[in-house]
Scaffold this motif. Structure first.
Motif, mmCIF file in Angstrom:
data_model
loop_
_atom_site.group_PDB
_atom_site.id
_atom_site.type_symbol
_atom_site.label_atom_id
_atom_site.label_comp_id
_atom_site.label_asym_id
_atom_site.label_seq_id
_atom_site.Cartn_x
_atom_site.Cartn_y
_atom_site.Cartn_z
ATOM 1 N N VAL A 753 0.804 -1.209 -0.014
ATOM 2 C CA VAL A 753 -0.078 0.017 0.068
ATOM 3 C C VAL A 753 0.861 1.194 0.102
ATOM 4 N N ARG A 754 1.957 1.273 0.727
ATOM 5 C CA ARG A 754 2.678 2.451 1.131
ATOM 6 C C ARG A 754 3.633 2.782 -0.038
ATOM 7 N N GLU A 755 4.141 1.534 -0.870
ATOM 8 C CA GLU A 755 5.290 1.508 -1.672
ATOM 9 C C GLU A 755 5.059 1.585 -3.021
ATOM 10 N N ASN A 756 3.843 0.869 -3.487
ATOM 11 C CA ASN A 756 3.709 0.295 -4.762
ATOM 12 C C ASN A 756 2.233 0.616 -5.347
ATOM 13 N N TRP A 757 1.755 1.574 -4.756
ATOM 14 C CA TRP A 757 0.457 2.252 -5.078
ATOM 15 C C TRP A 757 0.734 3.720 -5.693
ATOM 16 N N HIS A 758 0.377 4.519 -4.638
ATOM 17 C CA HIS A 758 0.827 5.698 -5.190
ATOM 18 C C HIS A 758 1.346 6.720 -3.984
ATOM 19 N N GLU A 759 2.218 7.670 -4.219
ATOM 20 C CA GLU A 759 3.081 8.193 -3.380
ATOM 21 C C GLU A 759 2.194 8.757 -2.303
ATOM 22 N N ARG A 760 0.905 9.157 -2.437
ATOM 23 C CA ARG A 760 0.180 9.808 -1.190
ATOM 24 C C ARG A 760 -0.223 8.765 -0.161
ATOM 25 N N LYS A 761 -0.049 7.470 -0.665
ATOM 26 C CA LYS A 761 -0.440 6.278 0.450
ATOM 27 C C LYS A 761 0.658 6.391 1.676
ATOM 28 N N ALA A 762 1.753 6.974 1.344
ATOM 29 C CA ALA A 762 2.766 6.994 2.339
ATOM 30 C C ALA A 762 2.725 8.006 3.420
ATOM 31 N N ARG A 763 1.315 8.709 3.198
ATOM 32 C CA ARG A 763 0.994 9.319 4.666
ATOM 33 C C ARG A 763 0.256 8.535 5.638
ATOM 34 N N PHE A 764 -0.152 7.155 5.247
ATOM 35 C CA PHE A 764 -0.871 6.244 6.181
ATOM 36 C C PHE A 764 0.420 5.652 7.150
ATOM 37 N N THR A 765 0.330 5.400 8.365
ATOM 38 C CA THR A 765 1.316 4.936 8.804
ATOM 39 C C THR A 765 1.044 3.420 9.093
ATOM 40 N N PRO A 766 2.183 2.587 9.195
ATOM 41 C CA PRO A 766 1.826 1.213 9.316
ATOM 42 C C PRO A 766 0.993 0.798 10.457
ATOM 43 N N THR A 767 1.016 1.308 11.537
ATOM 44 C CA THR A 767 0.106 1.120 12.690
ATOM 45 C C THR A 767 -1.354 1.412 12.294
ATOM 46 N N GLU A 768 -1.550 2.396 11.703
ATOM 47 C CA GLU A 768 -2.923 2.920 11.219
ATOM 48 C C GLU A 768 -3.462 1.955 10.336
ATOM 49 N N LEU A 769 -2.668 1.556 9.283
ATOM 50 C CA LEU A 769 -2.918 0.668 8.466
ATOM 51 C C LEU A 769 -3.197 -0.782 8.947
ATOM 52 N N GLY A 770 -2.407 -1.202 10.006
ATOM 53 C CA GLY A 770 -2.666 -2.453 10.728
ATOM 54 C C GLY A 770 -4.172 -2.566 11.355
ATOM 55 N N ARG A 771 -4.445 -1.183 11.653
ATOM 56 C CA ARG A 771 -5.685 -1.260 12.589
ATOM 57 C C ARG A 771 -6.935 -1.450 11.630
ATOM 58 N N TRP A 772 -6.723 -0.948 10.315
ATOM 59 C CA TRP A 772 -7.740 -1.129 9.661
ATOM 60 C C TRP A 772 -7.730 -2.587 9.044
ATOM 61 N N LEU A 773 -6.613 -3.293 8.823
ATOM 62 C CA LEU A 773 -6.558 -4.662 8.419
ATOM 63 C C LEU A 773 -7.348 -5.460 9.498
ATOM 64 N N ASP A 774 -7.088 -5.065 10.878
ATOM 65 C CA ASP A 774 -7.833 -5.482 11.838
ATOM 66 C C ASP A 774 -9.523 -5.515 11.716
ATOM 67 N N TRP A 775 -9.874 -4.363 11.266
ATOM 68 C CA TRP A 775 -11.441 -3.811 10.900
ATOM 69 C C TRP A 775 -11.711 -4.585 9.943
ATOM 70 N N LEU A 776 -10.831 -5.049 8.748
ATOM 71 C CA LEU A 776 -11.168 -5.703 7.866
ATOM 72 C C LEU A 776 -11.548 -7.282 8.111
ATOM 73 N N ARG A 777 -10.880 -7.648 9.023
ATOM 74 C CA ARG A 777 -11.253 -9.138 9.538
ATOM 75 C C ARG A 777 -12.256 -9.079 10.602
ATOM 76 N N LYS A 778 -12.580 -8.019 11.404
ATOM 77 C CA LYS A 778 -13.479 -7.987 12.319
ATOM 78 C C LYS A 778 -14.809 -8.056 11.709
ATOM 79 N N GLU A 779 -14.914 -7.130 10.627
ATOM 80 C CA GLU A 779 -16.294 -6.931 10.029
ATOM 81 C C GLU A 779 -16.385 -8.142 8.685
#
Length: 799
Positions: A753-779
Motif C-alpha cells: 500500500v505504502r510503496e507500490n500504489w501511489h506516493e500519497r499512500k505513504a501518509r498512512f502509518t503502518p500502525t494505522e493500516l494495521g488497525r484497519w486490517l484488523d477492522w477488515l477481519r472483524k467485519e
C-alpha cells in the motif's frame, strides 16, 4: 440425464444441505437443468417439437374456424440472437403465443358481497397453487360484458402481471375447478396453452432464467410495474417433445420432493440445536448444586461443535456469559477476600469526603433493597446495590446544537452505542466554550446510557475508555461517573449489559412519551446491580474477555464455513448449469447480472448504493467509487469494472459516466462543495426517480448478495472519506496478492500500500493500516481473490 449430471446433482443435495440458501439454489439448478434438456434423457424416436408445433397450429386454425377463439396475429420468428442457449436437437425455441389459444389480462370487476362468480386476484395466485380464500365476488350484471373466453378453465396458467414483489408469480387452475365460475381481475394474465403439458409450462415460468428477467422486462413505475400482454405473448419458451415434457415434469416433482424433505430435516435440526442449547443454558443459569452445574458444562463441552454451528446459539452464549458472571457462576469465590459489604463502606466514606470538600453534591438517601427486590440470589460475600450508591454523579448530556466542524469537541450520541461498546466514529461537534463544559467532559470509565428513542434502543449502555482527548455527550444520554478507584467500572458496565438488567430494571419502567420510549436518570440511579469483592470483579472481567474472544472466533468460523459452503455450491451449480452447451448463453440461467445489458445492470447497482449512502455525512465520489469496487471484488457482483491504482484507492472512470447518466435521468443531483481546507467534495442528492432502478437492483441481486451488500454498506456508512480509501486500498492489495497466488502477511500488504500504489499512500502509518486490517477481519470483509486485479495507471487501457 447423463451419468455425469446425475452424479453431480446427487452431490449438490449433500452440499445444499449445509450451505445457506443451498436448498433454494438447488431448486433453481433443478429447473435450470430441466429447461436445458439435461434432467432426463432424450428419445430420438419421439415426435420432435417441430411436428408438435404443426399440430398446435392446426388445432388453433380449427378453433378459429369454429369461432371458439379469435384469429391470432402471426407469431414473430425466433432469431438466433434471441435464443438464450442451445437446446437438444428435438427441441425448439418458440414464443408463448405460438402454443396458446388465448393470452389475455383479466378485467377490472365490479364487486358485491356475494354472487355466483368469484374473482381471482394476485393474492389468489400462489406458487403452491390457486388459493380461493382471498377471492371476492363479482356483480352478476357485469358478467354480460364478459366473453366466454374470459371464464377460467382447468389447466389455465395464471400469471401475476402487476407490482413489485408479486409480479411473475404463477399457478395453474386445477381441473376439479373446471366447472367453477371464476374470472380474473386486471392484475392477472391468463395463458391457455394448446397440446402441451401445463405443468411443464408452469415449471418454465418458475425457472431462474424467467424469474430473473421478469421485472426488467416489465414497464411502468416502481410501485405499479406491468407485465404487458404483448410481452407475455412474445415470451420465449424451450419446447421439448410432448412425451419428454411429461418425463421432465415427473423428474422435477421427484427432485423437488427431495428438496422438501431436506428443508424439513434442516429446519428440524436447527430447531433441535436451539432447543437443546436453550435447555443446557437454562440449567447453567438456574441450578444451584455444583455437581449439576458441572454436568451442564460437560454437556456443552461434549456437543460444543454441533451446538455452536449457528450464530443464534453464539448470540445466546454471549448473553449467558454475562448472566453467569453477574450471578457469581463464572469464576470461583475466595472467602479470604474483602467482602462487598466492606467495599461499600469504603465507597461511602469516599463519597462523604468529596461532599465535605465540596467536590460533589450531597446525595439523596437511597431506599434499601428488600430481599424480594433482588432479581436473583448472589454469593454470600456479594451485595445488591443501587447505582446511586456506586456513583459520584448521574448527569444528562448537552442539548447544545451540534455541527460538522471536527476541530471542535466531539459529541457521543445514541448511535455511538452498539453491543455494549462505544463506536468512536460518526461524531457531531460543539464549541468548547459552552457553559456546560468542562462539567460535561467525559472521563475514562464513565458509563453512557441511552435514555430515549425506540423501545429497543432505550437501556443500551457502554463504557467510555478515553478514546478521544476531550469529548462530551448528547442530552438523550445519561452519564454515570463511578468511584472508579474503588471498584471496576468495566464490571459494572458488563452488569448493565447482562440480560437481567434490561428485563428486570429497564423494561418494567420504560414510559412512552410523544411517540418515544423514555427512561429517566432518577430511575437509573435506583436500578440495582450485584457487587462482588473488588478482586473478584477483576477476575470476572478477565474471564469474560476470554470467553467473548471465543465467541468472536466461533462467529468467524461460522462465517468462513458458510462462505466456503456457499462458494462451493455456487461453483458447482455454475459449472453444471452453464457447461456442456453447444452455445454460450446470451442470458445466463443463474447469473442475474447478465439478464440485462451491462450498462443498465451497473447503473441499477450504482443507484442502489447511492440510495443507501447519499445522505450519510462523508459520502462523495471517492467513497462511491470504492463502494462499487468492493461490490464487485468482495460481493461478487458482475460489474466488469477495471480499477486502477489511483491516489484515493481503486478507481474505474465509469463513476463519471454514471454521474452524468444519473443527472440526465433525474435519479440524483451532483453538487460540488468546497471544504474548509479548500479541497472540493462531490455530493449527491437523491431524487424520486431513483426508486425505480433501486427496485430493479434488488431483483438483480440474489438474496445472499443483497444481504452481504447491505452489510458492507452499513459498515462503511459512517466512515470518513479517507477511511473508506484505506479500507478499499487494503482490500485491493490483499485481493491482488490472492489473485497472484500469494497468501500475504500483514507486513506485505502494508508495504505494498505504502510503496507500490501511489506516493500519497505513504501518509498512512503502518500502525494505522494495521488497525484497519484488523477492522477488515472483524467485519468479515476478507478478500477471496475474486477479479478484478487492480492495475497501474500506465497499464490501464482506456480505449
Amino acid at each position: 440425464m447423463n451419468k455425469h449430471t446425475a452424479e453431480l446433482l446427487e452431490k449438490h443435495f449433500d452440499t445444499a444441505f449445509a450451505a445457506p440458501e443451498g436448498i433454494k439454489k438447488l431448486r433453481e439448478l433443478i429447473l435450470t437443468l430441466a429447461m436445458q434438456g439435461k434432467l432426463v434423457p432424450q428419445d430420438p424416436n419421439e415426435q420432435p417439437a417441430s411436428e408438435l408445433l404443426q399440430e398446435i397450429e392446426a388445432e388453433k386454425q380449427r378453433l378459429v374456424k369454429e369461432a371458439k377463439i379469435k384469429k391470432p396475429k402471426p407469431s414473430l420468428p425466433v432469431t438466433e440472437e434471441e435464443k438464450p442457449y442451445a437446446l437438444p436437437q428435438e427441441w425448439e425455441w418458440v414464443r408463448l403465443g405460438a402454443i396458446a389459444s388465448y393470452i389475455q389480462r383479466g378485467k377490472g370487476p365490479s364487486y358485491v358481497d356475494f354472487s355466483t362468480h368469484r374473482v381471482i386476484s394476485q393474492k389468489c395466485v400462489r406458487w403452491y397453487g390457486l388459493d380461493l380464500e382471498p377471492a371476492r365476488y363479482i356483480d352478476p350484471e357485469s358478467l354480460e360484458k364478459y366473453e366466454p373466453l374470459r371464464f377460467l378453465q382447468g389447466g389455465d396458467l395464471l400469471w401475476n402481471s402487476t407490482g413489485t414483489g408479486t409480479i411473475g408469480r404463477a399457478c395453474l387452475v386445477p381441473y376439479d375447478l373446471n366447472s367453477t365460475e371464476l374470472v380474473a381481475d386486471s392484475h392477472v394474465t391468463i395463458v391457455r396453452a394448446l397440446s402441451i403439458n401445463n405443468q411443464f409450462l408452469w415449471r418454465w415460468i418458475q425457472s431462474p432464467w424467467v424469474q430473473a428477467g421478469i421485472e426488467t422486462s416489465a414497464s411502468g413505475t416502481t410501485n405499479q410495474i406491468e407485465l404487458n400482454t404483448s410481452t407475455v405473448i412474445n415470451h420465449l419458451i424451450p419446447l421439448p417433445p410432448l412425451a419428454e415434457q411429461k418425463r421432465i415434469v415427473a423428474k422435477i416433482d421427484e427432485l423437488m420432493a427431495r428438496c422438501d424433505e431436506l428443508e424439513k430435516l434442516r429446519t428440524s435440526q436447527q430447531e433441535a440445536r436451539l432447543t437443546v442449547h436453550a435447555t443446557a443454558i437454562k440449567q447453567l443459569l438456574n441450578i444451584a448444586e455444583p455437581d449439576q452445574h458441572q454436568r451442564a458444562q460437560a454437556f456443552l463441552a461434549e456437543h460444543f461443535s454441533e451446538l455452536y454451528a449457528v450464530k443464534e446459539n453464539v448470540a445466546e452464549l454471549r448473553k449467558t456469559i454475562l448472566q453467569l458472571a453477574v450471578m457469581g457462576k463464572l469464576v470461583p469465590q475466595n472467602s479470604d477476600e474483602q467482602p462487598a459489604s466492606e467495599l461499600l463502606k469504603e465507597i461511602e466514606a469516599e463519597k462523604q469526603r468529596l461532599v465535605k470538600e465540596g467536590k460533589i453534591k450531597k446525595p439523596k438517601p437511597t431506599p434499601s433493597i428488600a430481599q424480594a427486590g433482588e432479581p436473583f440470589p448472589v454469593p454470600d460475600n456479594w451485595r445488591w446495590v443501587r447505582i446511586a450508591e456506586l456513583a459520584e454523579s448521574v448527569d444528562y448530556g448537552t442539548s447544545q446544537k451540534t455541527c460538522d466542524d471536527s476541530s471542535l469537541v466531539p459529541v457521543y450520541r445514541m448511535g455511538n452505542i452498539s453491543n455494549g461498546r462505544l463506536i468512536n466514529e460518526g461524531f457531531k461537534y460543539i464549541s468548547p466554550k459552552i457553559d456546560e463544559l468542562p462539567r460535561l467532559f467525559l472521563q475514562p470509565n464513565d458509563i453512557l446510557f441511552n435514555r430515549t428513542n425506540s423501545y429497543e434502543l432505550v437501556g443500551k449502555s457502554a463504557l467510555y475508555t478515553g478514546h478521544t482527548e476531550k469529548a462530551t455527550f448528547a442530552s438523550y444520554l445519561i452519564r454515570i461517573r463511578l468511584f472508579d478507584a474503588l471498584l471496576s467500572p468495566v464490571f459494572i458496565s458488563l452488569a448493565m449489559n447482562a440480560p437481567y438488567f434490561r428485563s428486570t430494571q429497564i423494561e418494567p419502567e420504560i414510559v412512552q412519551q410523544c411517540g418515544q420510549a423514555n427512561f429517566n436518570g432518577t430511575k437509573l440511579s435506583l436500578c440495582v446491580v450485584p457487587l462482588p469483592p473488588l478482586a473478584e470483579q477483576h477476575r470476572i472481567v478477565t474471564r469474560i474477555d476470554q470467553l467473548m474472544a471465543l465467541c468472536d472466533s466461533l462467529e468467524q468460523q461460522i462465517n468462513a464455513t458458510t462462505d466456503k459452503q456457499t462458494e462451493l455450491l455456487s461453483n458447482l451449480i455454475r459449472a453444471q448449469s452453464q457447461g456442456n452447451t453447444a452455445k454460450e448463453p446470451h442470458q445466463a440461467s443463474l447469473s442475474t447480472a447478465q439478464v440485462i445489458d451491462l450498462a443498465t445492470y451497473r447503473a441499477n447497482i450504482g443507484c442502489y448504493a447511492f440510495s443507501k449512502l447519499a445522505n450519510t455525512q462523508y459520502f462523495g465520489r471517492t467513497a462511491a467509487a470504492k463502494v462499487m469496487y468492493l461490490a464487485q471484488a468482495h460481493i461478487g457482483l458482475d460489474l466488469d469494472l477495471k480499477p486502477e491504482r489511483e491516489a484515493a484507492g481503486p478507481l474505474d472512470i465509469w463513476i463519471y459516466d454514471f454521474e452524468q447518466q444519473g443527472q440526465g435521468k433525474r435519479w440524483f443531483e451532483v453538487n460540488e462543495k468546497t471544504l474548509a481546507n479548500g479541497r472540493k467534495k462531490t455530493e449527491y442528492r437523491c431524487l424520486s426517480a431513483l426508486s425505480e432502478p433501486v427496485a430493479k437492483a434488488e431483483v438483480l441481486m440474489t438474496p445472499g448478495q443483497k444481504t452481504e451488500f447491505d452489510r458492507l454498506i452499513y459498515a462503511l456508512a459512517d466512515k470518513k472519506t479517507e477511511e473508506v480509501e484505506i479500507i478499499a486500498t487494503l482490500f485491493a492489495v490483499w485481493n491482488d496478492f490472492l489473485i497472484d497466488g500469494v497468501q500475504p502477511t500483514d507486513a506485505q500488504i502494508i508495504s505494498d500500500v505504502r510503496e507500490n500504489w501511489h506516493e500519497r499512500k505513504a501518509r498512512f502509518t503502518p500502525t494505522e493500516l494495521g488497525r484497519w486490517l484488523d477492522w477488515l477481519r472483524k467485519e468479515n470483509v476478507i478478500p477471496r481473490g475474486l477479479p478484478p486485479r487492480t492495475v497501474q495507471q500506465s497499464r490501464l487501457d482506456l480505449d
